[in-house]
Design a protein around this motif. Structure first.
Motif, PDB file in Angstrom:
ATOM      1  N   TYR A 188       7.554  -6.259  11.043  1.00 53.67           N
ATOM      2  CA  TYR A 188       6.377  -6.189   9.801  1.00 53.67           C
ATOM      3  C   TYR A 188       6.873  -5.592   8.552  1.00 53.67           C
ATOM      4  O   TYR A 188       6.789  -6.137   7.559  1.00 53.67           O
ATOM      5  CB  TYR A 188       5.233  -5.696  10.196  1.00 53.67           C
ATOM      6  CG  TYR A 188       4.152  -5.671   9.305  1.00 53.67           C
ATOM      7  CD1 TYR A 188       3.340  -6.787   8.834  1.00 53.67           C
ATOM      8  CD2 TYR A 188       3.784  -4.509   8.652  1.00 53.67           C
ATOM      9  CE1 TYR A 188       2.390  -6.752   7.842  1.00 53.67           C
ATOM     10  CE2 TYR A 188       2.839  -4.454   7.659  1.00 53.67           C
ATOM     11  CZ  TYR A 188       2.122  -5.660   7.418  1.00 53.67           C
ATOM     12  OH  TYR A 188       1.416  -5.629   6.327  1.00 53.67           O
ATOM     13  N   PHE A 189       7.714  -4.441   8.786  1.00 57.83           N
ATOM     14  CA  PHE A 189       8.192  -3.599   7.500  1.00 57.83           C
ATOM     15  C   PHE A 189       9.514  -4.044   7.222  1.00 57.83           C
ATOM     16  O   PHE A 189       9.916  -3.509   6.383  1.00 57.83           O
ATOM     17  CB  PHE A 189       8.057  -2.435   7.994  1.00 57.83           C
ATOM     18  CG  PHE A 189       6.862  -1.597   8.340  1.00 57.83           C
ATOM     19  CD1 PHE A 189       5.863  -1.304   7.056  1.00 57.83           C
ATOM     20  CD2 PHE A 189       6.312  -1.202   9.752  1.00 57.83           C
ATOM     21  CE1 PHE A 189       4.635  -0.785   7.024  1.00 57.83           C
ATOM     22  CE2 PHE A 189       4.898  -0.670   9.556  1.00 57.83           C
ATOM     23  CZ  PHE A 189       4.252  -0.636   8.574  1.00 57.83           C
ATOM     24  N   TYR A 219       9.398  -5.550   3.760  1.00 54.13           N
ATOM     25  CA  TYR A 219       8.955  -4.454   2.536  1.00 54.13           C
ATOM     26  C   TYR A 219      10.287  -3.748   2.385  1.00 54.13           C
ATOM     27  O   TYR A 219      10.493  -3.216   1.219  1.00 54.13           O
ATOM     28  CB  TYR A 219       7.887  -3.665   2.750  1.00 54.13           C
ATOM     29  CG  TYR A 219       6.536  -4.295   3.106  1.00 54.13           C
ATOM     30  CD1 TYR A 219       6.222  -4.870   1.470  1.00 54.13           C
ATOM     31  CD2 TYR A 219       5.877  -4.724   4.123  1.00 54.13           C
ATOM     32  CE1 TYR A 219       4.840  -5.486   1.703  1.00 54.13           C
ATOM     33  CE2 TYR A 219       4.725  -5.492   3.983  1.00 54.13           C
ATOM     34  CZ  TYR A 219       4.160  -5.823   2.859  1.00 54.13           C
ATOM     35  OH  TYR A 219       2.965  -6.338   2.638  1.00 54.13           O
ATOM     36  N   ALA A 220      11.230  -3.284   3.232  1.00 51.40           N
ATOM     37  CA  ALA A 220      12.279  -2.606   3.385  1.00 51.40           C
ATOM     38  C   ALA A 220      13.445  -3.368   2.420  1.00 51.40           C
ATOM     39  O   ALA A 220      13.970  -2.652   1.569  1.00 51.40           O
ATOM     40  CB  ALA A 220      12.870  -2.185   4.784  1.00 51.40           C
TER      41      ALA A 220
END
Length: 123
Positions: free
Chosen positions: A4-5, A8-9
C-alpha cells in the motif's frame, strides 16, 4: 500493508530527487558564475533603453482590448472542438447543448461590448 505504501514511497522519492536536483543546479550556478558587480551592471535594464525619468509608464488600453478579443476567440475555439465530440455521445446531447449556448452567450456579450466600443473597426 507494505504494498500500500510502496506507491507513496516512489512518489516521495521522486519528489525528493527532484528537489535535490534543483537545489544542486542552483548551488552549482551560484558557485560557478563570475561575480563582478559594477555600477553599470546594477542599473535597471529594459529592452536596451537606458532608464530615464521615473518608473511609472503609461500603457495604451488598446493592447488590453486586443488581449480581451484574443481570449474571446481563442477560448471559444478551445471549447467548441471538445464540445462537438461530446455532443454526439448518447445522454449528453441536451445538457451540452444548453451549456454551450450559455457559454456562447457570455462570449457574445463580450463581442458585443467590443463592437460597441468600436474596437472591431479597421480604421
Amino acid at each position: 500493508m507494505p504494498d500500500y505504501f510502496h506507491g507513496y514511497a516512489v512518489v516521495g522519492l521522486v519528489a525528493v530527487v527532484g528537489v535535490l536536483f534543483v537545489a544542486v543546479a542552483f548551488g552549482a550556478g551560484r558557485l560557478l558564475r563570475p561575480m563582478v558587480p559594477t555600477s553599470e551592471k546594477l542599473l535597471t535594464y529594459e529592452c536596451g533603453v537606458d532608464p530615464v525619468g521615473e518608473g511609472w509608464a503609461h500603457t495604451q488600453v488598446r493592447y488590453y482590448v486586443y488581449a480581451f478579443l484574443y481570449v474571446i476567440f481563442a477560448v471559444d475555439s478551445v471549447f467548441l472542438f471538445p464540445w462537438a465530440t461530446v455532443f454526439a455521445e448518447p445522454g449528453f446531447g441536451g445538457t451540452t447543448l444548453v451549456e454551450m449556448f450559455v457559454f456562447l452567450g457570455f462570449l457574445s456579450v463580450g463581442l458585443l461590448y467590443a463592437w460597441r466600443k468600436g474596437v472591431l473597426a479597421w480604421t
